[in-house]
Design a protein around this motif. Structure first.
Motif, PDB file in Angstrom:
ATOM      1  N   GLU A 217       0.821  -1.208   0.000  1.00 32.13           N
ATOM      2  CA  GLU A 217       0.000   0.000   0.000  1.00 32.13           C
ATOM      3  C   GLU A 217       0.862   1.269   0.000  1.00 32.13           C
ATOM      4  O   GLU A 217       0.406   2.348  -0.389  1.00 32.13           O
ATOM      5  N   LEU A 218       2.105   1.111   0.460  1.00 29.23           N
ATOM      6  CA  LEU A 218       2.978   2.262   0.732  1.00 29.23           C
ATOM      7  C   LEU A 218       3.086   3.281  -0.426  1.00 29.23           C
ATOM      8  O   LEU A 218       2.932   4.483  -0.191  1.00 29.23           O
ATOM      9  N   PRO A 219       3.323   2.832  -1.676  1.00 31.57           N
ATOM     10  CA  PRO A 219       3.412   3.837  -2.755  1.00 31.57           C
ATOM     11  C   PRO A 219       2.128   4.644  -2.891  1.00 31.57           C
ATOM     12  O   PRO A 219       2.173   5.834  -3.163  1.00 31.57           O
ATOM     13  N   MET A 220       0.991   4.005  -2.672  1.00 30.63           N
ATOM     14  CA  MET A 220      -0.285   4.719  -2.780  1.00 30.63           C
ATOM     15  C   MET A 220      -0.433   5.706  -1.629  1.00 30.63           C
ATOM     16  O   MET A 220      -0.999   6.790  -1.782  1.00 30.63           O
ATOM     17  N   VAL A 221       0.064   5.310  -0.443  1.00 31.93           N
ATOM     18  CA  VAL A 221       0.043   6.223   0.707  1.00 31.93           C
ATOM     19  C   VAL A 221       0.890   7.456   0.392  1.00 31.93           C
ATOM     20  O   VAL A 221       0.465   8.587   0.602  1.00 31.93           O
ATOM     21  N   LEU A 222       2.087   7.204  -0.157  1.00 32.28           N
ATOM     22  CA  LEU A 222       2.985   8.319  -0.478  1.00 32.28           C
ATOM     23  C   LEU A 222       2.399   9.202  -1.569  1.00 32.28           C
ATOM     24  O   LEU A 222       2.664  10.396  -1.628  1.00 32.28           O
ATOM     25  N   ALA A 223       1.567   8.592  -2.436  1.00 31.67           N
ATOM     26  CA  ALA A 223       0.968   9.372  -3.519  1.00 31.67           C
ATOM     27  C   ALA A 223      -0.281  10.101  -3.056  1.00 31.67           C
ATOM     28  O   ALA A 223      -0.860  10.873  -3.814  1.00 31.67           O
ATOM     29  N   GLY A 224      -0.718   9.834  -1.825  1.00 38.35           N
ATOM     30  CA  GLY A 224      -1.888  10.525  -1.288  1.00 38.35           C
ATOM     31  C   GLY A 224      -3.215  10.022  -1.826  1.00 38.35           C
ATOM     32  O   GLY A 224      -4.190  10.759  -1.933  1.00 38.35           O
ATOM     33  N   ILE A 225      -3.262   8.734  -2.169  1.00 42.39           N
ATOM     34  CA  ILE A 225      -4.511   8.155  -2.660  1.00 42.39           C
ATOM     35  C   ILE A 225      -5.412   7.825  -1.467  1.00 42.39           C
ATOM     36  O   ILE A 225      -4.938   7.283  -0.466  1.00 42.39           O
ATOM     37  N   PRO A 226      -6.687   8.158  -1.529  1.00 42.21           N
ATOM     38  CA  PRO A 226      -7.591   7.919  -0.387  1.00 42.21           C
ATOM     39  C   PRO A 226      -7.716   6.430  -0.054  1.00 42.21           C
ATOM     40  O   PRO A 226      -7.639   5.580  -0.953  1.00 42.21           O
ATOM     41  N   PRO A 227      -7.938   6.086   1.222  1.00 40.79           N
ATOM     42  CA  PRO A 227      -7.966   4.700   1.679  1.00 40.79           C
ATOM     43  C   PRO A 227      -8.936   3.801   0.913  1.00 40.79           C
ATOM     44  O   PRO A 227      -8.602   2.651   0.609  1.00 40.79           O
ATOM     45  N   ALA A 228     -10.100   4.304   0.578  1.00 42.50           N
ATOM     46  CA  ALA A 228     -11.100   3.467  -0.105  1.00 42.50           C
ATOM     47  C   ALA A 228     -10.558   3.015  -1.463  1.00 42.50           C
ATOM     48  O   ALA A 228     -10.630   1.839  -1.829  1.00 42.50           O
ATOM     49  N   GLU A 229     -10.000   3.983  -2.184  1.00 39.64           N
ATOM     50  CA  GLU A 229      -9.416   3.703  -3.497  1.00 39.64           C
ATOM     51  C   GLU A 229      -8.253   2.727  -3.352  1.00 39.64           C
ATOM     52  O   GLU A 229      -8.079   1.818  -4.161  1.00 39.64           O
ATOM     53  N   ARG A 230      -7.475   2.884  -2.266  1.00 41.08           N
ATOM     54  CA  ARG A 230      -6.322   2.002  -2.039  1.00 41.08           C
ATOM     55  C   ARG A 230      -6.775   0.563  -1.866  1.00 41.08           C
ATOM     56  O   ARG A 230      -6.215  -0.359  -2.439  1.00 41.08           O
TER      57      ARG A 230
ATOM     58  N   ILE B 214       1.659  -1.638  -8.066  1.00 39.58           N
ATOM     59  CA  ILE B 214       0.396  -1.122  -7.530  1.00 39.58           C
ATOM     60  C   ILE B 214       0.057   0.250  -8.122  1.00 39.58           C
ATOM     61  O   ILE B 214      -1.113   0.598  -8.274  1.00 39.58           O
ATOM     62  N   MET B 215       1.086   1.021  -8.471  1.00 34.04           N
ATOM     63  CA  MET B 215       0.832   2.348  -9.042  1.00 34.04           C
ATOM     64  C   MET B 215       0.631   2.272 -10.552  1.00 34.04           C
ATOM     65  O   MET B 215       0.517   3.293 -11.214  1.00 34.04           O
ATOM     66  N   GLN B 216       0.613   1.059 -11.085  1.00 27.95           N
ATOM     67  CA  GLN B 216       0.442   0.829 -12.521  1.00 27.95           C
ATOM     68  C   GLN B 216       1.487   1.579 -13.338  1.00 27.95           C
ATOM     69  O   GLN B 216       1.188   2.165 -14.382  1.00 27.95           O
ATOM     70  N   ALA B 217       2.728   1.532 -12.827  1.00 24.50           N
ATOM     71  CA  ALA B 217       3.815   2.187 -13.544  1.00 24.50           C
ATOM     72  C   ALA B 217       4.119   1.396 -14.812  1.00 24.50           C
ATOM     73  O   ALA B 217       4.065   0.166 -14.794  1.00 24.50           O
ATOM     74  N   PRO B 218       4.455   2.082 -15.913  1.00 23.32           N
ATOM     75  CA  PRO B 218       4.709   1.366 -17.173  1.00 23.32           C
ATOM     76  C   PRO B 218       6.080   0.698 -17.226  1.00 23.32           C
ATOM     77  O   PRO B 218       6.342  -0.082 -18.124  1.00 23.32           O
TER      78      PRO B 218
END
Lengths: 245, 405
Positions: free
Chosen positions: A116-129, A168-172
């Motif tokens: 989950e960490l990259p999404m946390v760092l990107a500021g994505i809301p918990p529900a979306e995470r 998780i961040m769908q990086a290419p």
């Protein structure tokens, strides 16, 4: 610099005249010597060479963890060399996933929290995470281990958590530095299979290794010696036709 | 950017999952704040206790003493010895100044008291009826002196509460005769226990009419004259008036000193405040030590977590975010430690108040607030340097630290 940026639609990576030197005592090590490289989205590339040949430095540079002393590095249509550290951090987050030999999981966080960490760092809301996490966890076969800490997981499981975190961040772009280096043959094969599956879905996969078996699975193989790319060959093998190692 | 809530969750996890380090930092900070809050609380309690004692003197009372001393800011001379005595006539002449409500001349000494073969030494105070009015002293038995002012005093005396118990025990004291040196007096009154005031423990004293006391001590000079004035705002004017009157009576020489309760109070107040500050300052050193400890802990934390910092940056955290994470962590630890220390200090102060109800132990708000404030600031300041170090770390180096490549 005057080169057209219109080509970059298909071109994921363009490296021009990159040099990187390190000072070791009174000796200057030329870790990257005039690197030129074009990579299209969805390629599967292995980088091989003896230790000290500069393959890790190349990977760090491609991963924006290191900055060239000279040259240009275009990623997703933008030269990253003049960027500030903060900009590069954002770019890393959105464009690049890393898989390391020693996993680099945060020991006090559970498998789920690590992914989950990259999404946390990107500021994505918990529900979306949560929504994004579930399919990834299922796909990695970690459903039952998601709440465990890294120390309670096997090496193969740890590397799968790390891959989960990388995608998780769908990086290419996925950069893997000896992804099987710490694993036994069986779990190594597992991890390779997973990485190739991701590549088959369109992710650009660059694997650094000095294991021939792993390196020769890639369609395009770079060989480095003393900081320079000495060979860049493309083979007609389709990786998924061969059994995983 | 990391969401604020996630920022705190991350920090909280880092704090709660490294228990030893967290506990050590909390303890260090708590001790620092405990010292500040507790010591200022005790200092302030002592100050208020003393001030309350002095305030019982009343704000409208001037005290005249013989001798002239320069009092530049310091404590006025409580034991001033003059070249010329203040006589009883001098004292009574002050009543002619308009604005003077009452005066009470005072003579003080120790003398041997004896009744029916028992004897002890005691404080003996010679004064007049008005002394009891000025000092607001109440009688549990009997009354004040029965002598009218001006006429020759009767052989009567008044006992403080403790002295009465020690001399007579359960027996009736009123109307009994006491020998004071070679003078005899009859007990006409007993004071209620009103504690101490202005340096005298009244409950341990025997009070005589002033002229009788002057005979016993064989003196012409008064120890003090208390002057109660009508208007509390006229203190400076009345001081000048009294000084002029005394200069006139003493052949043009100003050889008395007048102490106003305000000057006395503020002198004591200053001394005690300085002491409270000094104690708080000493305690603040322990806060500083705690701050340095936090800096060390954060430094160690940074060294131990190089790989994690590298990873966070590889995953897309900016230098600013990494720095903020470390600072938040240190500040969180510092403030929780501070609050913990303050709570413990308040509990101890509460215990002290229960044990010694007469002393108002309490930490002034400024002390608690600044202790908490200082520790929060220390948390930020002392974690800034290590956090800065962490933030500057190139991701490659940080990752290699653990990978051991």
């Amino acid at each position: 610099m005057t080169e057209a940026t219109t080509e970059t639609n298909t071109e994921a990576i363009r490296v021009r005249g990159v040099h990187r030197r390190f000072q070791l005592g009174d000796q200057t090590v030329h870790a990257l010597n005039d690197i030129n490289l074009d990579i299209t989205q969805g390629e599967y590339i292995s980088v091989m060479g003896p230790s000290g040949s500069g393959k890790s430095t190349l990977l760090n540079m491609l991963g924006l963890l290191d900055v060239p002393d000279e040259g240009q590095y275009w990623l997703a249509g933008k030269d990253t060399v003049p960027m500030s550290e903060e900009e590069r951090a954002g770019y890393r987050r959105d464009h690049i996933g890393f898989v390391f030999q020693s996993y680099h999981l945060v020991p006090r966080l559970s498998a789920r929290e690590n992914m989950e960490l990259p999404m946390v760092l990107a500021g994505i809301p918990p529900a979306e995470r949560r929504k994004r996490l579930e399919p990834v966890i299922n796909r990695l076969g970690l459903t039952e281990r998601a709440g465990h800490k890294p120390e309670q997981l096997s090496g193969g499981q740890r590397q799968r958590v790390a891959i989960g975190r990388a995608i998780i961040m769908q990086a290419p772009l996925l950069l893997a530095d000896e992804p099987t280096g710490n694993l036994d043959t069986h779990s190594g094969a597992d991890v390779v299979e997973l990485l190739e599956e991701l590549n088959a879905q369109g992710i650009t996969l660059i694997v650094v290794t000095h294991g021939m078996a792993l390196g020769q699975r890639a369609k395009r193989r770079l060989r480095m010696v003393d900081g320079a790319i000495v060979s860049d060959d493309t083979f007609a093998i389709i990786p998924s036709e061969e059994p995983a190692l | 950017m990391i969401r604020l809530q996630d920022h705190f969750t991350f920090t909280l996890r880092s704090v709660t999952r490294q228990r030893f380090r967290t506990t050590m930092q909390l303890v260090a900070m708590a001790i620092g704040v405990l010292a500040v809050v507790l010591l200022t609380g005790i200092g302030e309690g002592g100050r208020r206790f003393v001030m309350a004692e002095f305030a019982s003197l009343g704000n409208d009372v001037l005290v005249m003493l013989p001798g002239r001393k320069e009092t530049t800011g310091g404590l006025p001379p409580l034991t001033g010895e003059g070249t010329r005595d203040i006589t009883l006539n001098d004292a009574q002449s002050l009543m002619r100044i308009s604005g003077v409500e009452r005066i009470a001349p005072i003579v003080v000494g120790t003398s041997r008291l004896s009744i029916s073969g028992l004897s002890r030494d005691s404080l003996v105070l010679g004064t007049t009826q008005d002394f009891f009015n000025i000092r607001d002293l109440a009688f549990s038995q009997g009354q004040a002196f029965t002598t009218r002012q001006g006429s020759r005093s009767r052989a009567e005396c008044i006992l403080g509460a403790t002295l009465r118990d020690e001399l007579f025990g359960p027996k009736r004291a009123l109307g009994q005769w006491i020998n004071v040196a070679d003078y005899r007096c009859r007990v006409t009154g007993v004071l209620t226990d009103s504690g101490t005031g202005f340096g005298f423990d009244m409950s341990n004293a025997l009070m005589l009419p002033v002229d009788n006391a002057m005979q016993i001590f064989n003196t012409e000079g008064l120890f003090r004259v208390m002057i109660q004035i009508e208007n509390i705002d006229a203190v400076p004017a009345m001081t000048t008036a009294v000084e002029q009157q005394m200069t006139l009576r003493h052949d043009g020489q100003l050889d008395i000193t007048i102490v106003t309760p305000d000057s006395l109070l503020s002198a004591f107040n200053n001394v005690l405040l300085v002491m409270t500050f000094a104690v708080a300052g000493i305690a603040a050193i322990s806060l500083l030590v705690a701050g340095v400890l936090i800096m060390n802990m954060t430094l160690i934390g940074v060294a131990q977590r190089r790989a994690e910092i590298g990873l966070l940056k590889a995953l897309g955290a900016s230098s600013k975010e990494v720095r903020l994470l470390f600072i938040t962590e240190a500040t969180l630890l510092a403030t929780s430690g501070a609050v913990l220390g303050m709570l413990i200090a308040e509990v101890i102060l509460l215990g002290l108040r229960v044990k010694f109800p007469e002393v108002p132990f309490a930490t002034p708000v400024w002390a608690s607030a600044s202790a908490i404030g200082i520790s929060a600031v220390a948390g930020v300041l002392f974690s800034w340097i290590p956090a800065q170090k962490a933030a500057k770390l190139p991701p490659v180096l940080a990752l290699q630290a653990q990978a051991g490549k």
